[in-house]
Design an enzyme around this catalytic site. Structure first.
Site, PDB file in Angstrom:
ATOM      1  N   HIS A 181       0.669  -6.701 -14.222  1.00  0.00           N
ATOM      2  CA  HIS A 181      -0.547  -6.224 -13.586  1.00  0.00           C
ATOM      3  C   HIS A 181      -1.703  -6.123 -14.568  1.00  0.00           C
ATOM      4  O   HIS A 181      -2.839  -6.346 -14.224  1.00  0.00           O
ATOM      5  CB  HIS A 181      -0.288  -4.804 -13.056  1.00  0.00           C
ATOM      6  CG  HIS A 181      -0.405  -4.683 -11.582  1.00  0.00           C
ATOM      7  ND1 HIS A 181       0.455  -5.302 -10.717  1.00  0.00           N
ATOM      8  CD2 HIS A 181      -1.276  -4.002 -10.818  1.00  0.00           C
ATOM      9  CE1 HIS A 181       0.110  -5.005  -9.497  1.00  0.00           C
ATOM     10  NE2 HIS A 181      -0.927  -4.216  -9.518  1.00  0.00           N
TER      11      HIS A 181
ATOM     12  N   GLU B 233      -6.661  -7.274  -4.416  1.00  0.00           N
ATOM     13  CA  GLU B 233      -5.730  -6.765  -5.431  1.00  0.00           C
ATOM     14  C   GLU B 233      -5.222  -7.886  -6.329  1.00  0.00           C
ATOM     15  O   GLU B 233      -4.687  -8.887  -5.834  1.00  0.00           O
ATOM     16  CB  GLU B 233      -4.546  -6.080  -4.721  1.00  0.00           C
ATOM     17  CG  GLU B 233      -3.569  -5.441  -5.682  1.00  0.00           C
ATOM     18  CD  GLU B 233      -2.482  -4.621  -4.959  1.00  0.00           C
ATOM     19  OE1 GLU B 233      -2.739  -4.064  -3.876  1.00  0.00           O
ATOM     20  OE2 GLU B 233      -1.370  -4.555  -5.498  1.00  0.00           O
TER      21      GLU B 233
ATOM     22  N   LYS C  27       4.728  -1.529   1.854  1.00  0.00           N
ATOM     23  CA  LYS C  27       3.347  -1.841   1.447  1.00  0.00           C
ATOM     24  C   LYS C  27       3.348  -3.142   0.646  1.00  0.00           C
ATOM     25  O   LYS C  27       2.461  -3.979   0.792  1.00  0.00           O
ATOM     26  CB  LYS C  27       2.775  -0.679   0.619  1.00  0.00           C
ATOM     27  CG  LYS C  27       1.272  -0.746   0.403  1.00  0.00           C
ATOM     28  CD  LYS C  27       0.869  -1.534  -0.811  1.00  0.00           C
ATOM     29  CE  LYS C  27      -0.638  -1.534  -1.013  1.00  0.00           C
ATOM     30  NZ  LYS C  27      -1.046  -2.278  -2.220  1.00  0.00           N
TER      31      LYS C  27
HETATM   32  C1  MEV Z   1       1.585  -2.505  -5.053  1.00  0.00           C
HETATM   33  O1  MEV Z   1       0.435  -2.951  -4.364  1.00  0.00           O
HETATM   34  C2  MEV Z   1       2.853  -2.811  -4.268  1.00  0.00           C
HETATM   35  C3  MEV Z   1       4.150  -2.240  -4.886  1.00  0.00           C
HETATM   36  O2  MEV Z   1       4.006  -0.833  -5.041  1.00  0.00           O
HETATM   37  C4  MEV Z   1       5.262  -2.566  -3.916  1.00  0.00           C
HETATM   38  C5  MEV Z   1       6.585  -1.918  -4.259  1.00  0.00           C
HETATM   39  O3  MEV Z   1       6.627  -0.882  -4.912  1.00  0.00           O
HETATM   40  O4  MEV Z   1       7.619  -2.503  -3.811  1.00  0.00           O
HETATM   41  C6  MEV Z   1       4.399  -2.812  -6.231  1.00  0.00           C
END
Ligand code: MEV
Length: 442
Positions: free
Chosen positions: A390, A85, A276
């Site tokens: 991103h 990622e 996550k």
């Molecule tokens: C994306 O891989 C992880 C996030 O969704 C974590 C979060 O929302 O705190 C950006």
């Protein structure tokens, strides 16, 4: 990596792949063998993989990045991360830079104690069986200690034996015996499973019952890793050079991060995504060191639900000076001996890069990266949103998927971001346009 070499490498991001490798060599961060293992030139061979699992047909590659700026317990650490990622390595490095201004990460672990479970069925009377086992505890622990003399010599071995009553289950009440086992620098699954299997007959003869399952618990809540950090308010301010309206004052960013965390603390739907984000930092280091990331994932989420409601693994607040403070506590069953950690050349190289000599030290680094990654996500979400950062990285992946290579990748990615259309169909269209104009100009 020694302290004098440091984990700050300004401009590392802008170097080419070869230059980054050369820079790590120049700093003495890695031996040439370790570097080529991590570079993939001399990593896991299919012939080695053939001994690891069944029906092997090859090996599978993923990107290895290095997170910079980490200071954990006063020690500079370069952290290798395996992840597909975009933004994760950059996010962790950036937040580690903010944290180092507040002294870096302070981390510690509890003893490396794993839990082995034995399900005891068919006992005529549960309270009697329970007491009979507790009366024999010393004998049972002594027997468990004799199972693995090597671990015993290293200072590990059985620590305790607990007997739990499961009052309510689909098959009615039964007993569960927990063998608490210090596995030292191993992940410990084999040691604890062996101990449970070997102890089972003795437990049956003491109780007259039948030991059914004999397996470790992945809710390794006796093997916790904890990290905390302080982010000075000045480090949270950003956008000073941006147009009016895009300046984010430190106090504001701090409060918005705390509000974002409160959402995860209160709501399981948000907590799952929040955690996550933590695992985005944790898993890549677990993977690069050849550890069992499914065990770590399961342990983390079970721990997050230990109070009966799934919640955030981390906490964020403010200290007496108004700085942002964060903390993360989670189970971390990782080892540096045995299993894939020993076999995989890149896993050994990863430990070398981090200068890790104990499983506890590894866990302290991992939990710190988890906290850094959590902060990266919260800071972005609570201010300009996640997509801005991103997009440029995502655009590169889209450019590659569309067939761009070499210098084309960066140019195409920039154009996609500028057009705010980061889509494969548009990327392919641009590539076709470039091809046509090249043919016309020939
Ligand atoms: C994306 O891989 C992880 C996030 O969704 C974590 C979060 O929302 O705190 C950006």
């Amino acid at each position: 990596m020694t302290d004098s070499q440091g984990s700050r490498i300004p401009g590392f991001y802008n170097l080419t792949l070869e230059e980054r490798r050369a820079e790590l060599s120049r700093r003495g961060a890695l031996t040439s063998e370790a570097l080529s293992a991590l570079a993939g030139d001399d990593g896991l061979r299919a012939s080695q993989a053939d001994h690891m699992i069944e029906n092997v047909i090859g090996v599978y590659a993923l990107p290895v990045g290095v997170a910079l700026n980490f200071v954990v317990n006063g020690r500079e650490v370069l952290v290798p991360m395996v992840i597909e990622e975009p933004s994760v390595v950059a996010g962790a490095s950036f937040m580690a830079k903010l944290a180092r201004a507040g002294g870096g990460f302070i981390a510690h672990t509890t003893a490396p104690e794993m839990i082995g479970q034995m399900q005891l069925l068919d006992t005529p009377d549960l309270p009697t069986a329970r007491l009979a086992l507790l009366e024999q505890k010393d004998r049972l622990l002594a027997e468990a200690a004799s199972i693995d003399p090597v671990l015993e010599r290293l200072g590990g071995g059985p620590r305790d034996l607990e007997v739990r009553v499961i009052e309510d289950s689909p098959i009615g009440p039964f007993l569960v015996i927990h063998l608490i086992y210090d596995v030292r620098d191993a992940m410990g699954a084999n040691a604890i499973n062996t101990a449970c299997e070997r102890l089972a007959p003795r437990i049956e003869s003491i109780t007259g019952g039948r030991v059914h399952l004999r397996i470790l618990s992945n809710l390794s809540d006796r093997r916790l890793a904890r990290a905390r950090c302080t982010i000075p308010l000045s480090e949270l301010t950003f956008g000073r050079d941006a147009p009016p309206g895009r300046l984010y004052a430190g106090e504001d960013v701090r409060d918005k991060i705390i509000e974002a965390w409160a959402f995860a603390a209160a709501d399981p739907y948000r907590a799952a995504t929040h955690n996550k984000g933590i695992m985005n930092g944790v898993d890549p280091v677990v993977i690069v060191t050849g550890n069992d990331w499914r065990a770590v994932e399961t342990g983390a989420h079970a721990y997050a639900a230990r109070g009966g409601r799934y919640t955030s693994l981390s906490t964020w607040g403010r200290d007496h000076l108004g700085n942002l403070v964060g903390a993360l506590e989670m189970p971390l069953a990782v080892g540096i001996v045995g299993g894939a950690t020993k076999v995989h050349p890149a896993a050994r190289a990863a430990l070398e890069l981090m200068g890790v000599t104990t499983a506890s030290e590894l866990a302290e680094i991992i939990v710190s990266v988890g906290l850094a990654q959590n902060l990266a996500a919260l800071r972005a979400l609570a201010t300009e949103g996640i997509q801005r950062g991103h997009m440029s990285l995502h655009a590169r992946q889209v450019a590659i998927a569309a067939g761009a290579d070499g210098n084309q990748i960066e140019t195409l990615a920039q154009q996609l971001v500028a057009e705010q259309t980061v889509r494969i169909d548009r990327a392919e269209e641009i590539l076709r346009e470039w091809k046509t104009s090249r043919q016309v100009n020939k």
